[in-house]
Design an enzyme around this catalytic site. Sequence first.
Site, mmCIF file in Angstrom:
data_model
loop_
_atom_site.group_PDB
_atom_site.id
_atom_site.type_symbol
_atom_site.label_atom_id
_atom_site.label_comp_id
_atom_site.label_asym_id
_atom_site.label_seq_id
_atom_site.Cartn_x
_atom_site.Cartn_y
_atom_site.Cartn_z
ATOM 1 N N ARG A 47 0.805 -1.219 0.000
ATOM 2 C CA ARG A 47 0.000 0.000 0.000
ATOM 3 C C ARG A 47 0.831 1.257 0.000
ATOM 4 O O ARG A 47 0.660 2.139 -0.831
ATOM 5 C CB ARG A 47 -0.886 0.018 1.237
ATOM 6 C CG ARG A 47 -1.889 -1.051 1.179
ATOM 7 C CD ARG A 47 -2.332 -1.395 2.567
ATOM 8 N NE ARG A 47 -3.430 -2.323 2.468
ATOM 9 C CZ ARG A 47 -4.679 -1.998 2.698
ATOM 10 N NH1 ARG A 47 -4.984 -0.788 3.074
ATOM 11 N NH2 ARG A 47 -5.628 -2.880 2.555
ATOM 12 N N THR A 48 1.724 1.357 0.973
ATOM 13 C CA THR A 48 2.511 2.585 1.082
ATOM 14 C C THR A 48 3.339 2.781 -0.178
ATOM 15 O O THR A 48 3.438 3.876 -0.714
ATOM 16 C CB THR A 48 3.416 2.517 2.322
ATOM 17 O OG1 THR A 48 2.589 2.266 3.461
ATOM 18 C CG2 THR A 48 4.158 3.803 2.539
ATOM 19 N N LYS B 288 24.500 -4.483 9.192
ATOM 20 C CA LYS B 288 24.507 -3.397 10.173
ATOM 21 C C LYS B 288 24.708 -1.994 9.605
ATOM 22 O O LYS B 288 25.638 -1.280 9.966
ATOM 23 C CB LYS B 288 25.604 -3.664 11.212
ATOM 24 C CG LYS B 288 25.356 -4.891 12.049
ATOM 25 C CD LYS B 288 24.293 -4.663 13.091
ATOM 26 C CE LYS B 288 23.862 -5.988 13.711
ATOM 27 N NZ LYS B 288 22.588 -5.902 14.374
ATOM 28 N N ARG C 275 11.895 2.708 3.322
ATOM 29 C CA ARG C 275 11.298 1.956 4.432
ATOM 30 C C ARG C 275 12.316 0.920 4.872
ATOM 31 O O ARG C 275 12.924 0.227 4.046
ATOM 32 C CB ARG C 275 10.014 1.273 4.011
ATOM 33 C CG ARG C 275 9.566 0.274 5.082
ATOM 34 C CD ARG C 275 8.203 -0.246 4.880
ATOM 35 N NE ARG C 275 7.206 0.777 5.153
ATOM 36 C CZ ARG C 275 5.913 0.515 5.280
ATOM 37 N NH1 ARG C 275 5.472 -0.718 5.152
ATOM 38 N NH2 ARG C 275 5.062 1.478 5.508
ATOM 39 N N HIS D 237 6.416 6.806 11.098
ATOM 40 C CA HIS D 237 5.874 6.623 9.758
ATOM 41 C C HIS D 237 5.168 7.947 9.444
ATOM 42 O O HIS D 237 3.950 8.045 9.526
ATOM 43 C CB HIS D 237 4.891 5.448 9.773
ATOM 44 C CG HIS D 237 4.399 5.032 8.415
ATOM 45 N ND1 HIS D 237 4.695 5.730 7.262
ATOM 46 C CD2 HIS D 237 3.618 4.003 8.035
ATOM 47 C CE1 HIS D 237 4.121 5.124 6.228
ATOM 48 N NE2 HIS D 237 3.459 4.089 6.671
#
Lengths: 175, 326
Positions: B65-66, B93, B115, B143
Site C-alpha cells: 500500500r505505502t 549493520k 522503508r 511513519h
Amino acid sequence: MPKTTPIADAQRVAELIDQLVEQVAAGVAERGDSPLAIVGIRRRGDVLARRLAERIDHDHTGLVDITLYRDDLSEIGPQPTVRTTEIGFGVDGATIVLVDDVLMTGRSVRAALQTLIDYGRPRCVKLAVLVDRGGRELPIAPDFVALTNAAAPDEHVKVRLTPTDDKDAIVWIKR
Amino acid sequence: MAKTKKTYTWPHRHVLGLEDLTADDLRHVFATARGFEAVSTRSVKKVPALRGQVVVNLFFEPSTRTKSSFFLAASRLSADVLDFTASMSSEKKGETLVDTARNIEAMGVDVIVVRHGRSGAARQLAEHVGCAVVNAGDGQHEHPTQGLLDIYTIGQRLGLDTCDLTGKTVAIVGDIAHSRVARSNIHGLKKLGAHVICVGPPTLLPGGFEAMGCELSTSLDDVLERVDAINMLRVQFERLTSPAFPSAREYTHLFGLTTERLKRMKNNVLVMHPGPINRGLEIESAVADGPNSTILQQVTNGLAIRMAVLFLVHQAQSAEPAASVR
C-alpha cells in the site's frame, strides 16, 4: 528604499474595470451555445475575475493556481505556496475568459493555459488583463486590456483591489 | 536574502518524522495537500511539478500500500519512479544501507523514499546522501506520511481548515509500544493541540508515552465516551506469539472495536485504521464499513499528502543551492 508612483486611484481603476467589462462582454457575445466561464489566475487575477463576473452574464466561474505548472519553480526566491484550483464545471466546449491583473512575461498565462487544458478541451480561451506592462518572453497577447503602459524591467506594477486590499489602486514600484 | 516579514518558508529537505516538524510545518503540508486533492479527480491526473525528477522507492520491508501510494503520488507529479526492493537479510549493520543508497544516488536521483526495519535508518540515510529523503517507516520509530494523512483526515472530517485540534480527544488503540504509526500520530496530534489517549494491554503500553504528554489507559471501555476520533492499530500477527501479547480472542474481547462499543461513543466519532484491517480482530466488519469509518478516505488522502511531501522536499532541495549563491 523602493519608490512608489501611483498610476491610478480608485476612480480611475473603476473606469478601467468598466472598459474591461465592456470589451469582454462584446468579445464573447458571439459564442453561440458555448457556456461562458470567467476564470481568475491566483492570486490577484481571482479578485479581478470576481469583479468582472459580478457584471458580465456568465455560466461558470473558476480559479486556477499555477504553482504546479510554473517553469521557474527553482528560480524564484520565496517558495510559492500551492493553493487549490477550482474548476467545478465541464471545460469541454466552454468559452473561457482567463483573467489576470498584470500581464508581463506571459509565463503565468502559459501555465494557466496548460492547467486548463488538463481539465478538458475548451471551445476557446480569451485573455483579459487590467494592465499590460510589456516585457513579454513568450508569444502571448491579451484579447482584452484596459491599460497599456510600458514599464522598465526593474519596475514592479502592483494592482490593489478590494476586498483583498483596502482600496482599489494601481502603483508603479521602482526597486 | 532580503528580510521578508512573516512569509513562511518550508525548511525541510527531508521528512524523517513528525517529531522534527512544527505546527506551522504540519499546516503547510495540509494546505499544500489540499491543492493536490483535485489533481486526482480531473481528466488529466498529472501535474508537471516534478517533471524530469527521479524518485526512488527504496523498500527493505515488504509493503504494497505505502509503496503504491508513493508510486502513484510521484507519478502524478510527473516524476520518474524507480522501484528498488532490497533485502534486509543481506545487509550488514547499516554499512550496506548507506552503500545501497549511495549507489542509487549515483544514478542521479532526487528523492529517496525509504522503508527499513531498523529505527533511525531513514535519518542515517539522510546524513549520508545529498538527495532528499522521505521516511516511509523505520522500525518502531516513525511513519510520518501515515501520521500526516491521519491528522489531515481528522481535520477534513471535523471541518477544521486550520487543523487546530485544541479540545479534541484522539484515542490510539493497540500495540502502542511497537507502533511507528502511533508515534508519528502522537507527535503530530500533540503539536496541533489534541489530547491523546494511548490504549492497550499494559505489556504494550510503556510509561514513556506519558512523558510525550499522552494519557495512558488499559481499558478501552473507559475512554469510549470521551473521544472524537479513535485510531485502531493493526494487530501484527508475528507478535501474537509474543508472551507480551494477549491471545487473539482476548484481544478482541478487550480492545476490539465492535458495534456494541461504537454505540457507546459519540455519534459522529471518527473510526480510523491505517490498514490493512484484520476484520473481526481489532475491528468488526460492520464498524470498518460503517458511516463513522474514515478508512478509505485515509487511503485517498494518503495520495494528496504524499504528493505534498514529495513536492515540498524537492522544493526545499532546489532552493538550497540558489540560496547559497546569493
